[in-house]
Scaffold this active site. Sequence first.
Site, PDB file in Angstrom:
ATOM      1  N   GLY A 192     118.015 -96.479   1.825  1.00 14.10           N
ATOM      2  CA  GLY A 192     118.810 -97.435   2.582  1.00 14.10           C
ATOM      3  C   GLY A 192     118.106 -97.911   3.834  1.00 14.10           C
ATOM      4  O   GLY A 192     118.125 -99.111   4.169  1.00 14.10           O
ATOM      5  N   ASP A 195     107.483 -95.350  -3.020  1.00 18.22           N
ATOM      6  CA  ASP A 195     108.522 -94.316  -2.984  1.00 18.22           C
ATOM      7  C   ASP A 195     108.314 -93.370  -4.169  1.00 18.22           C
ATOM      8  O   ASP A 195     107.947 -93.808  -5.274  1.00 18.22           O
ATOM      9  CB  ASP A 195     109.908 -94.948  -3.051  1.00 18.22           C
ATOM     10  N   ASP A 196     108.552 -92.096  -3.925  1.00 20.57           N
ATOM     11  CA  ASP A 196     108.303 -91.097  -4.968  1.00 20.57           C
ATOM     12  C   ASP A 196     109.438 -90.979  -5.971  1.00 20.57           C
ATOM     13  O   ASP A 196     109.247 -90.449  -7.073  1.00 20.57           O
ATOM     14  CB  ASP A 196     108.064 -89.720  -4.331  1.00 20.57           C
ATOM     15  N   HIS A 254     114.422 -89.799  17.110  1.00 21.17           N
ATOM     16  CA  HIS A 254     115.451 -90.653  16.515  1.00 21.17           C
ATOM     17  C   HIS A 254     116.593 -90.799  17.519  1.00 21.17           C
ATOM     18  O   HIS A 254     117.223 -89.803  17.888  1.00 21.17           O
ATOM     19  CB  HIS A 254     115.956 -90.047  15.211  1.00 21.17           C
ATOM     20  N   HIS A 284     116.422 -97.940  31.673  1.00 16.43           N
ATOM     21  CA  HIS A 284     115.106 -98.125  32.285  1.00 16.43           C
ATOM     22  C   HIS A 284     114.395 -96.808  32.616  1.00 16.43           C
ATOM     23  O   HIS A 284     115.008 -95.774  32.846  1.00 16.43           O
ATOM     24  CB  HIS A 284     115.223 -98.971  33.553  1.00 16.43           C
TER      25      HIS A 284
END
Length: 542
Positions: free
Chosen positions: A11, A32-33, A138, A129
């Site tokens: 996705g 992609d595997d 992430h 900032h």
Amino acid sequence: MKRLLILGAGGFGHMIQETALMLGYEEAVFLDDAVRDKDVVGKCCDYESFLGKYDMAVAALGDNNMRLYWTEKLMEAGYEVPAVIHPSAVVSPSAVIGKGSFIMQRAVVNTHTVIEHGVLVNSGAVIDHDSYVGCGAHIGLGSVVKANCTIGSREKVEAGEVIFSTRRKIDGVDDRNLEDAVYAFGFGNRCSYVKPFGAGHINETYAVYMPGEDGDELSYVLQRINSNVFKDPQGVMENIFGVTEYLRNVIRQEGGDPDRETLSYIKTKSGCNYFEDSTGQPWRCYNFIPDSECYQLVEEPEQFYQSGSSFGHFLKQLGNYPADRLNETIPDFHNTVKRFRAFETALQRDLKDRAASCRPEIRFILEREKDCEVLVKKQEEGVLPLRVTHNDTKLNNILFDSKTGRGLCIIDLDTIMPGLAANDFGDSIRFGAATAEEDEKNLDLVHFDLELYELYVKGYLKETRDVLTEEEIRSLPWGARLMTLECGIRFLTDYLQGDTYFKTDYPEHNLVRARTQFRLVDEMEQHFDEMEKIIQKYAAGE
């Protein structure tokens, strides 16, 4: 033709494919595997085989470790690994976005934030900032990373989570109050290191070094104000901001450089004139002026002429500043009569049993009680007007231009208050016309230099003879004599009280200082007629 190879056809990978096509890529295909799809052209292990056909590649993998691993493999293989930024995202021009990072829909990356390679900033996330996001991290959906935060490599900020400011270790900062002050003025996340600075007796001073183009640069001076001495820090800082802001306009009108010819004080991030730490101690900050130097003792006669010119010009520049606007932050600071009374009290109490060790010095002061009244009486009678005065006009409170040798900027403005011109003049003489430092133990080296006195008078009156009244000009030699006596009284008073005002390096330090001042007073008394004639000479414009 812009072609993008995307590792990962899940996705997240399809979101990147869609974004790439919106950004103008003509082709975006996958490795992609597991996924079988018309746009999947091979497995991840085939990435090197496609290097000729797809010169750009990214790793669109949700797992932080895998995304970082494959981003770095693509970089090593020679692919151009672009950052992919969705058109709806808001990214500051000053932000740095690393290779293979993804800034998704409506995410915000603010000023001076650094995002390393292989980072995913998910939809709706905000990074404020001056923050730093390590490689492979992430930042989750709708999360907020506040200003001045650090997110480590491979860390995950969960969806909707708010991360508050974090602090990093600053070299030279081993005290929490100093650290708080560095952050209060906005330097914490960028400064390189901090170290003690200067040779003042009163305040605790630090140099703050910031990254520059050619390495670390001394950029700011940070001071903890001695609240035992300055009991009204708010009043002190109101005086300083008022005078320095006024001086900037005067200097600009004179065609000078206000960033070099007066100190520029900095407010805290919350807009205050100073910062108060957890113990209630006040801190203030100002810009360091580069290519300048400070002298503890006259090294060349020209320096003392420049000193007279500088302090004279300072008084002249502030001639129209209303003295009644200033707070009297140390009441009766140069009231020599009250200094004498304070000495008498300290002598009577003799809290540290030190009086027996300084009988000659005590007698020297007591014999000059009447002298202490000379300038005070003239002020009280209105003969001498109050002006905006510095009240600590030592040579080491002037910055000299390193290139020209000329006096550049008056510093150490804590004692800016209403006062007498004679007192400012006199304090300069007692410090600068001495042949040794004020804590010289060998009194055979301590003398009043009449030639240096004349140089100072020449520079000072060149600037002020059209500003000062005749009575003020006549009072100048008394200013030299009485400020030296007063300083000696203050040193000896502090010695008797246990060294609560001036910084000392050993138990007799203040007594040694008092002795040097009294030696100078004695020689000034011997040369007083000559001192007056020199004043008359330069007051006449010779």
